[in-house]
Motif scaffolding. Sequence first.
Motif, PDB file in Angstrom:
ATOM      1  N   ARG A  69      11.281  -1.594  -3.063  1.00 46.68           N
ATOM      2  CA  ARG A  69      11.949  -0.550  -3.842  1.00 46.68           C
ATOM      3  C   ARG A  69      12.715   0.409  -2.931  1.00 46.68           C
ATOM      4  O   ARG A  69      13.825   0.831  -3.250  1.00 46.68           O
ATOM      5  N   VAL A  70      12.103   0.766  -1.806  1.00 43.97           N
ATOM      6  CA  VAL A  70      12.739   1.722  -0.900  1.00 43.97           C
ATOM      7  C   VAL A  70      13.784   1.049  -0.014  1.00 43.97           C
ATOM      8  O   VAL A  70      14.744   1.683   0.425  1.00 43.97           O
ATOM      9  N   GLY A  71      13.602  -0.253   0.228  1.00 41.13           N
ATOM     10  CA  GLY A  71      14.516  -0.968   1.119  1.00 41.13           C
ATOM     11  C   GLY A  71      14.105  -0.879   2.579  1.00 41.13           C
ATOM     12  O   GLY A  71      14.954  -0.794   3.465  1.00 41.13           O
ATOM     13  N   VAL A  72      12.774  -0.885   2.818  1.00 41.21           N
ATOM     14  CA  VAL A  72      12.267  -0.841   4.187  1.00 41.21           C
ATOM     15  C   VAL A  72      11.285  -1.993   4.365  1.00 41.21           C
ATOM     16  O   VAL A  72      10.956  -2.703   3.415  1.00 41.21           O
ATOM     17  N   SER A  73      10.789  -2.165   5.579  1.00 38.04           N
ATOM     18  CA  SER A  73       9.816  -3.220   5.850  1.00 38.04           C
ATOM     19  C   SER A  73       8.404  -2.747   5.526  1.00 38.04           C
ATOM     20  O   SER A  73       8.132  -1.538   5.460  1.00 38.04           O
ATOM     21  N   GLN A  74       7.497  -3.705   5.343  1.00 38.51           N
ATOM     22  CA  GLN A  74       6.103  -3.350   5.105  1.00 38.51           C
ATOM     23  C   GLN A  74       5.489  -2.584   6.280  1.00 38.51           C
ATOM     24  O   GLN A  74       4.766  -1.606   6.063  1.00 38.51           O
ATOM     25  N   PRO A  75       5.755  -2.974   7.535  1.00 38.52           N
ATOM     26  CA  PRO A  75       5.241  -2.165   8.656  1.00 38.52           C
ATOM     27  C   PRO A  75       5.742  -0.725   8.627  1.00 38.52           C
ATOM     28  O   PRO A  75       5.039   0.187   9.054  1.00 38.52           O
ATOM     29  N   SER A  76       6.966  -0.522   8.096  1.00 42.85           N
ATOM     30  CA  SER A  76       7.485   0.851   7.998  1.00 42.85           C
ATOM     31  C   SER A  76       6.645   1.677   7.035  1.00 42.85           C
ATOM     32  O   SER A  76       6.395   2.866   7.270  1.00 42.85           O
ATOM     33  N   VAL A  77       6.202   1.060   5.937  1.00 42.17           N
ATOM     34  CA  VAL A  77       5.340   1.763   4.984  1.00 42.17           C
ATOM     35  C   VAL A  77       4.000   2.099   5.624  1.00 42.17           C
ATOM     36  O   VAL A  77       3.462   3.196   5.453  1.00 42.17           O
ATOM     37  N   THR A  78       3.454   1.153   6.386  1.00 43.86           N
ATOM     38  CA  THR A  78       2.184   1.391   7.074  1.00 43.86           C
ATOM     39  C   THR A  78       2.312   2.537   8.077  1.00 43.86           C
ATOM     40  O   THR A  78       1.439   3.408   8.158  1.00 43.86           O
ATOM     41  N   ARG A  79       3.406   2.543   8.838  1.00 49.40           N
ATOM     42  CA  ARG A  79       3.620   3.623   9.808  1.00 49.40           C
ATOM     43  C   ARG A  79       3.802   4.968   9.102  1.00 49.40           C
ATOM     44  O   ARG A  79       3.347   6.006   9.593  1.00 49.40           O
ATOM     45  N   PHE A  80       4.451   4.943   7.951  1.00 49.11           N
ATOM     46  CA  PHE A  80       4.606   6.179   7.181  1.00 49.11           C
ATOM     47  C   PHE A  80       3.249   6.712   6.751  1.00 49.11           C
ATOM     48  O   PHE A  80       2.987   7.925   6.870  1.00 49.11           O
ATOM     49  N   ALA A  81       2.390   5.840   6.231  1.00 46.33           N
ATOM     50  CA  ALA A  81       1.058   6.267   5.806  1.00 46.33           C
ATOM     51  C   ALA A  81       0.300   6.910   6.963  1.00 46.33           C
ATOM     52  O   ALA A  81      -0.350   7.947   6.801  1.00 46.33           O
TER      53      ALA A  81
END
Length: 304
Positions: A69-81
């Motif tokens: 939905r955001v247009g980023v990678s899954q690792p990017s979501v993990t790093r954000f968390a």
Amino acid sequence: MPSPQRARAQASAITSGKAGQDSELSPTAQLRTLFDRPRLSPGQRRIAQYLIEHITEAAFLSITDLADRVGVSQPSVTRFASAVGFSGYPALREKLQSITLGTRGGPAEEARGNELQAAVDAEIENLENLRRDFADADRFIEVGRRLSASTPLTVLGLRISVSLAEYFAYAARRIHPDVRLVTRGGSVAYDALLQSREAGGTWVLAFSMPRHAQETLTAVRVARSAGLKVALITDLALGPVADEADVTFATGTGSRLVFDSYAAPGVMCAALLQAMTDADPERTQARLDEYEHVADEHHFFLRD
């Protein structure tokens, strides 16, 4: 001394009170507080904005769906968390769900509008802090004198800091006879800094805004090793670049949106230019008069 049972009861009451305070906030306000981290990258701020604007739906998305939905990678979501204080995305999603299930919700359009207003509010706070800093302006005025006396004066700004450096250099050239702007890093910056010192320059004004470039740190070290003193305008009084500078002026940047805004650093630039004009008023007036003459002769500007 309270008994263990009473101590636990007090701790529980404090925790419950804080939870009660949090529950009184709207979900948008809770998320702003949760994500209010100035060191988030632009990509991470995109994730934060998506979650704020789509909290009801986003709280139940898998990491794969949220990344899509955001247009980023899954690792990017993990790093954000991790960047916002969670052990991973599952822990963050659990928090998002608790916020969603514990609220009545509100119009999405209103939430988006409030996010922009929050960005303006944050900049107002930065300006208020800067106003308090200017209450004791002696050090600021003294650095303005030093920059005014340095001929040539080198202005350094790399990557995102280029815009502030260009603004300062453009205005400084109206009142200073030799301003050299450096906006490229590596050997190009080193060569310019060394030439400035050989030509008699004594000071460099450097800008370092988030995200702070490794090239800026290296260039500041080169300047110091060449015998130049460095005045730094940045957002943090502590850090590797500030440690290398001779004097640091720190003021907040707006970090509520995907890309930083620079209301307070812009005012600081104008104030430092004012200090330079006051340091040598006769030279300032002569150069401004000459510039106006040239501008009129060559029709630089539209007439009102």
